[in-house]
Design a protein around this motif. Sequence first.
Motif, PDB file in Angstrom:
ATOM      1  N   ARG A  94       0.816  -1.222   0.000  1.00  0.00           N
ATOM      2  CA  ARG A  94       0.000   0.000   0.000  1.00  0.00           C
ATOM      3  C   ARG A  94       0.851   1.274   0.000  1.00  0.00           C
ATOM      4  O   ARG A  94       0.314   2.360  -0.179  1.00  0.00           O
ATOM      5  CB  ARG A  94      -0.914   0.021   1.225  1.00  0.00           C
ATOM      6  N   GLY A  95       2.109   1.163   0.247  1.00  0.00           N
ATOM      7  CA  GLY A  95       2.949   2.355   0.318  1.00  0.00           C
ATOM      8  C   GLY A  95       2.874   3.022   1.690  1.00  0.00           C
ATOM      9  O   GLY A  95       2.385   2.438   2.663  1.00  0.00           O
ATOM     10  N   HIS A  96       3.356   4.273   1.794  1.00  0.00           N
ATOM     11  CA  HIS A  96       3.414   4.987   3.059  1.00  0.00           C
ATOM     12  C   HIS A  96       2.318   6.044   3.120  1.00  0.00           C
ATOM     13  O   HIS A  96       2.205   6.903   2.232  1.00  0.00           O
ATOM     14  CB  HIS A  96       4.786   5.656   3.231  1.00  0.00           C
ATOM     15  N   LYS A  97       1.544   6.000   4.175  1.00  0.00           N
ATOM     16  CA  LYS A  97       0.541   7.009   4.502  1.00  0.00           C
ATOM     17  C   LYS A  97      -0.457   7.250   3.366  1.00  0.00           C
ATOM     18  O   LYS A  97      -0.455   6.579   2.345  1.00  0.00           O
ATOM     19  CB  LYS A  97       1.234   8.324   4.895  1.00  0.00           C
ATOM     20  N   GLY A  98      -1.358   8.151   3.600  1.00  0.00           N
ATOM     21  CA  GLY A  98      -2.331   8.496   2.582  1.00  0.00           C
ATOM     22  C   GLY A  98      -3.663   7.796   2.784  1.00  0.00           C
ATOM     23  O   GLY A  98      -3.813   6.868   3.594  1.00  0.00           O
ATOM     24  N   GLN A  99      -4.665   8.254   2.060  1.00  0.00           N
ATOM     25  CA  GLN A  99      -6.015   7.709   2.179  1.00  0.00           C
ATOM     26  C   GLN A  99      -6.080   6.256   1.711  1.00  0.00           C
ATOM     27  O   GLN A  99      -6.763   5.431   2.313  1.00  0.00           O
ATOM     28  CB  GLN A  99      -6.982   8.566   1.348  1.00  0.00           C
ATOM     29  N   LYS A 100      -5.348   5.927   0.646  1.00  0.00           N
ATOM     30  CA  LYS A 100      -5.392   4.566   0.129  1.00  0.00           C
ATOM     31  C   LYS A 100      -4.625   3.582   1.001  1.00  0.00           C
ATOM     32  O   LYS A 100      -4.841   2.383   0.911  1.00  0.00           O
ATOM     33  CB  LYS A 100      -4.831   4.540  -1.294  1.00  0.00           C
ATOM     34  N   ALA A 101      -3.702   4.096   1.812  1.00  0.00           N
ATOM     35  CA  ALA A 101      -2.931   3.205   2.674  1.00  0.00           C
ATOM     36  C   ALA A 101      -3.670   2.884   3.964  1.00  0.00           C
ATOM     37  O   ALA A 101      -3.418   1.857   4.580  1.00  0.00           O
ATOM     38  CB  ALA A 101      -1.581   3.832   3.003  1.00  0.00           C
ATOM     39  N   ARG A 102      -4.590   3.750   4.371  1.00  0.00           N
ATOM     40  CA  ARG A 102      -5.247   3.573   5.670  1.00  0.00           C
ATOM     41  C   ARG A 102      -6.555   2.786   5.573  1.00  0.00           C
ATOM     42  O   ARG A 102      -7.009   2.233   6.548  1.00  0.00           O
ATOM     43  CB  ARG A 102      -5.513   4.950   6.291  1.00  0.00           C
ATOM     44  N   GLY A 103      -7.169   2.767   4.453  1.00  0.00           N
ATOM     45  CA  GLY A 103      -8.428   2.044   4.332  1.00  0.00           C
ATOM     46  C   GLY A 103      -8.988   2.194   2.933  1.00  0.00           C
ATOM     47  O   GLY A 103      -8.458   2.912   2.082  1.00  0.00           O
ATOM     48  N   SER A 104     -10.092   1.512   2.667  1.00  0.00           N
ATOM     49  CA  SER A 104     -10.734   1.577   1.361  1.00  0.00           C
ATOM     50  C   SER A 104     -11.708   2.741   1.333  1.00  0.00           C
ATOM     51  O   SER A 104     -12.486   2.946   2.259  1.00  0.00           O
ATOM     52  CB  SER A 104     -11.464   0.269   1.071  1.00  0.00           C
ATOM     53  N   GLY A 105     -11.704   3.495   0.237  1.00  0.00           N
ATOM     54  CA  GLY A 105     -12.608   4.622   0.090  1.00  0.00           C
ATOM     55  C   GLY A 105     -13.992   4.193  -0.340  1.00  0.00           C
ATOM     56  O   GLY A 105     -14.267   3.012  -0.615  1.00  0.00           O
ATOM     57  N   LYS A 106     -14.874   5.148  -0.393  1.00  0.00           N
ATOM     58  CA  LYS A 106     -16.246   4.880  -0.795  1.00  0.00           C
ATOM     59  C   LYS A 106     -16.305   4.529  -2.274  1.00  0.00           C
ATOM     60  O   LYS A 106     -15.599   5.118  -3.100  1.00  0.00           O
ATOM     61  CB  LYS A 106     -17.113   6.112  -0.501  1.00  0.00           C
ATOM     62  N   LEU A 107     -17.138   3.555  -2.622  1.00  0.00           N
ATOM     63  CA  LEU A 107     -17.275   3.117  -4.000  1.00  0.00           C
ATOM     64  C   LEU A 107     -17.852   4.255  -4.850  1.00  0.00           C
ATOM     65  O   LEU A 107     -18.897   4.812  -4.532  1.00  0.00           O
ATOM     66  CB  LEU A 107     -18.178   1.886  -4.097  1.00  0.00           C
ATOM     67  N   GLY A 108     -17.145   4.628  -5.911  1.00  0.00           N
ATOM     68  CA  GLY A 108     -17.587   5.694  -6.790  1.00  0.00           C
ATOM     69  C   GLY A 108     -17.087   7.069  -6.399  1.00  0.00           C
ATOM     70  O   GLY A 108     -17.377   8.047  -7.097  1.00  0.00           O
ATOM     71  N   PHE A 109     -16.324   7.170  -5.306  1.00  0.00           N
ATOM     72  CA  PHE A 109     -15.807   8.464  -4.871  1.00  0.00           C
ATOM     73  C   PHE A 109     -14.647   8.861  -5.763  1.00  0.00           C
ATOM     74  O   PHE A 109     -13.724   8.084  -6.004  1.00  0.00           O
ATOM     75  CB  PHE A 109     -15.349   8.374  -3.410  1.00  0.00           C
ATOM     76  N   GLU A 110     -14.665  10.098  -6.263  1.00  0.00           N
ATOM     77  CA  GLU A 110     -13.658  10.585  -7.206  1.00  0.00           C
ATOM     78  C   GLU A 110     -12.906  11.792  -6.662  1.00  0.00           C
ATOM     79  O   GLU A 110     -12.550  12.705  -7.406  1.00  0.00           O
ATOM     80  CB  GLU A 110     -14.315  10.926  -8.543  1.00  0.00           C
ATOM     81  N   GLY A 111     -12.698  11.845  -5.367  1.00  0.00           N
ATOM     82  CA  GLY A 111     -11.897  12.893  -4.773  1.00  0.00           C
ATOM     83  C   GLY A 111     -12.637  14.195  -4.521  1.00  0.00           C
ATOM     84  O   GLY A 111     -12.005  15.210  -4.226  1.00  0.00           O
ATOM     85  N   GLY A 112     -13.911  14.220  -4.613  1.00  0.00           N
ATOM     86  CA  GLY A 112     -14.677  15.426  -4.357  1.00  0.00           C
ATOM     87  C   GLY A 112     -15.396  15.976  -5.572  1.00  0.00           C
ATOM     88  O   GLY A 112     -16.359  16.732  -5.438  1.00  0.00           O
ATOM     89  N   GLN A 113     -14.943  15.605  -6.775  1.00  0.00           N
ATOM     90  CA  GLN A 113     -15.641  16.075  -7.971  1.00  0.00           C
ATOM     91  C   GLN A 113     -16.930  15.271  -8.178  1.00  0.00           C
ATOM     92  O   GLN A 113     -17.130  14.224  -7.565  1.00  0.00           O
ATOM     93  CB  GLN A 113     -14.735  15.956  -9.189  1.00  0.00           C
ATOM     94  N   THR A 114     -17.777  15.787  -9.044  1.00  0.00           N
ATOM     95  CA  THR A 114     -19.058  15.120  -9.290  1.00  0.00           C
ATOM     96  C   THR A 114     -18.810  13.744  -9.888  1.00  0.00           C
ATOM     97  O   THR A 114     -18.189  13.627 -10.952  1.00  0.00           O
ATOM     98  CB  THR A 114     -19.916  15.951 -10.253  1.00  0.00           C
ATOM     99  N   PRO A 115     -19.263  12.677  -9.234  1.00  0.00           N
ATOM    100  CA  PRO A 115     -18.976  11.327  -9.738  1.00  0.00           C
ATOM    101  C   PRO A 115     -19.733  11.051 -11.032  1.00  0.00           C
ATOM    102  O   PRO A 115     -20.653  11.770 -11.425  1.00  0.00           O
ATOM    103  CB  PRO A 115     -19.433  10.422  -8.601  1.00  0.00           C
ATOM    104  N   LEU A 116     -19.331   9.975 -11.683  1.00  0.00           N
ATOM    105  CA  LEU A 116     -19.895   9.621 -12.983  1.00  0.00           C
ATOM    106  C   LEU A 116     -21.373   9.291 -12.882  1.00  0.00           C
ATOM    107  O   LEU A 116     -22.152   9.631 -13.781  1.00  0.00           O
ATOM    108  CB  LEU A 116     -19.119   8.436 -13.574  1.00  0.00           C
TER     109      LEU A 116
END
Length: 276
Positions: A94-116
């Motif tokens: 997973r690498g060091h630190k960050g959102q992807k290293a600490r857990g799984s994000g919400k399905l379809g979440f695109e960083g704050g922009q309007t999802p597809l």
Amino acid sequence: MLRRRLSSIVSASIVGTTVRAKPVITPLPVPFRPLQFLQCPNPNFKNSGGFGLGGGLRAYSLLSLNDLRDKLPRKQKTRKGRGIGSGKGKTAGRGHKGQKARGSGKLGFEGGQTPLRRRLPKRGFKNPFSLTFQPVGLGKIAKLINEGKIDSHELITMKTLKDTGAIGKQIKDGVRLMGRGADQIKWPLHFEVSRVTVRAKETVEAAGGTVRRVYYNKLGFRALLKPEWFEKKGRLLPKAARPPPKQRDKVDSIGRLPAPTKPIPFLAEEKESVPS
């Protein structure tokens, strides 16, 4: 100097005469022998239940019981976080630190922009109150009657149509009686179906028969088409359900359980309420 050269020439000539060439050994040809069957010591091997070809000969196969294996994947699942020797230890890829290293994000979440799923427009809708009826024509029923698969003197229900092959096995919301082949109906018939077309109803009534629209829910259809399922489970047949308010004006009565064999005559009040 002259003596040294003469002595070297003489010694070289003597050594050349004493050294002999190594003999070349040619391999002997191996005679070809065809494949032969081994002679079984027991002449009655074929009669004893073994793999015999007759005459006490035994055939050998490349397939054996100890070579049979299940068809399972050979590659094992990667075990993460089990030491640096595995290559997936510590951070486990997973690498060091960050959102992807600490857990799984919400399905379809695109960083704050309007999802597809919100960028695409909506098209159409699905009606939750839609009904799917399996059609069957009068001509097909007349053909089964002529073949002797359906008794015209008894009540023809949806179970009768399913058992004789007039309709398929998957009955979602009922059966609709169609007017195809209406000219083949020459005798009075009595039906109990979910829906009926105007032409089919006029043809059956002109021949002296009746068509009754009955209502069954999902459990009622199971009890009508497969009553043996309840016997196998040791359960009693359920009571017939009443139709919902939106279907009360489209049916004549509640379905009967178990499958009936005699028709119910229409009363004068029911004939007036039935739309033509």
